[in-house]
Design a protein around this motif. Sequence first.
Motif, PDB file in Angstrom:
ATOM      1  N   ASP A  42      -1.591  -8.835  10.377  1.00 14.11           N
ATOM      2  CA  ASP A  42      -1.680  -9.612   8.644  1.00 14.11           C
ATOM      3  C   ASP A  42      -0.883 -11.051   7.847  1.00 14.11           C
ATOM      4  OD1 ASP A  42      -2.177  -7.042   8.000  1.00 14.11           O
ATOM      5  OD2 ASP A  42       0.638  -6.400   7.829  1.00 14.11           O
TER       6      ASP A  42
ATOM      7  N   ARG B  33      -4.766 -13.468   6.478  1.00 13.54           N
ATOM      8  CA  ARG B  33      -4.708 -13.871   4.593  1.00 13.54           C
ATOM      9  C   ARG B  33      -5.256 -15.000   5.541  1.00 13.54           C
ATOM     10  NH1 ARG B  33      -0.015 -10.700   4.586  1.00 13.54           N
ATOM     11  NH2 ARG B  33       1.049 -12.313   5.046  1.00 13.54           N
ATOM     12  N   SER B  34      -4.119 -16.152   6.259  1.00 14.12           N
ATOM     13  CA  SER B  34      -5.383 -17.052   7.023  1.00 14.12           C
ATOM     14  C   SER B  34      -6.721 -17.590   6.940  1.00 14.12           C
ATOM     15  CB  SER B  34      -4.081 -17.797   8.148  1.00 14.12           C
ATOM     16  OG  SER B  34      -4.691 -17.409   8.975  1.00 14.12           O
TER      17      SER B  34
END
Length: 366
Positions: free
Chosen positions: A193, A197-198
């Motif tokens: 996750d 997101r990065s």
Amino acid sequence: MSASTLGTLFRVTNFGESHGPAIGCVIDGCPPGMELNEADIQQELDRRRPGTSRFVTQRREPDAVEILSGIYEGKTTGTPIALLIRNTDQRSKDYGEITRQFRPGHADYAYWHKYGIRDPRGGGRSSARLTAPTVAAGAVAKKWLTEKYGTVFRGFMTQLGSIDIPFQSIDYIGQNPFFAPVENTNELEEYMDALRRSGNSCGAVIRIIATGVPVGLGEPMYDKLDADIAHVMMGLNAVKGVEIGAGFASARQLGSEHGDSLTPQGFTSNNAGGIAGGISTGQNIDVRIAIKPTSSITTPRQSIDVDGQPVDVVTKGRHDPCVGIRAAPIAEALLALVVMDHALRHRAQNGDVQPHRFAPIAAKAY
């Protein structure tokens, strides 16, 4: 494009592109008389299918297989088996900006120079989408080998990025989206996750074990069983390393500990990974593959365009942040294809050889 066919007696020709109307394969050399239907193949394709969790590409493909030939009244006829998988969820517009750019880590630059043209839509022929027909062909090989010898193939993840995954039980592999042999995957889920997101990606290590492999498969020189296994595994997208048995750890071992001693009860170890002198010993074939981080990421990276001008590349579209997550069933299929081919080759040359009375094997499966 050459080199799209794998095998000698069990030959699989893979065709199609990521965003074309369909992908598929033709299997030539499957023995006649084996019961086979779409469900036998579909169960393997469903294990590899995209869009099955939030940790993989969200491309929604049913990967529904169609058998076009080679089957009559539910049994293989010995003639070529053609398998078709239609593409239904292509989104080629996502690749409009990279038509004239080269994505770092991808095959774009090398393809363009080799062929003078490339299909940028999802990577075209270099896409991991083309592993679906491999899994389909592997399902046929698995079924024949299981029925003939009781051979079983199991692949599972042993490392995700920097996280080592301990082995707890083979039963957990089908209960989580990582093909991880552990009961709790919270750490892996949190890691993925955060990675998504990065806008970044990671690699993985997959271990594949084949049990119930007969003794004697493989040739002693250029077609060693382990050489052919390494060959097909390196042909899998993103694979950058292959180990068999103790692998690179062998360099740290002494001869007194590396050699797999024999006793009346069986082998005491399996550093050879079930293959000695290029020929199967009857022990478990034990293979590990290292998969590099996915090249398609949203983090800007330096590159050039077709005119040699500097550009910052951002890859849009729907991609696996870790292609290793869906690699276990693909690696199983590749190992099955090699074992199947060598089983038929062994039967052709050595079918009249009488097996020796004593053939020790290791009792431990994992």
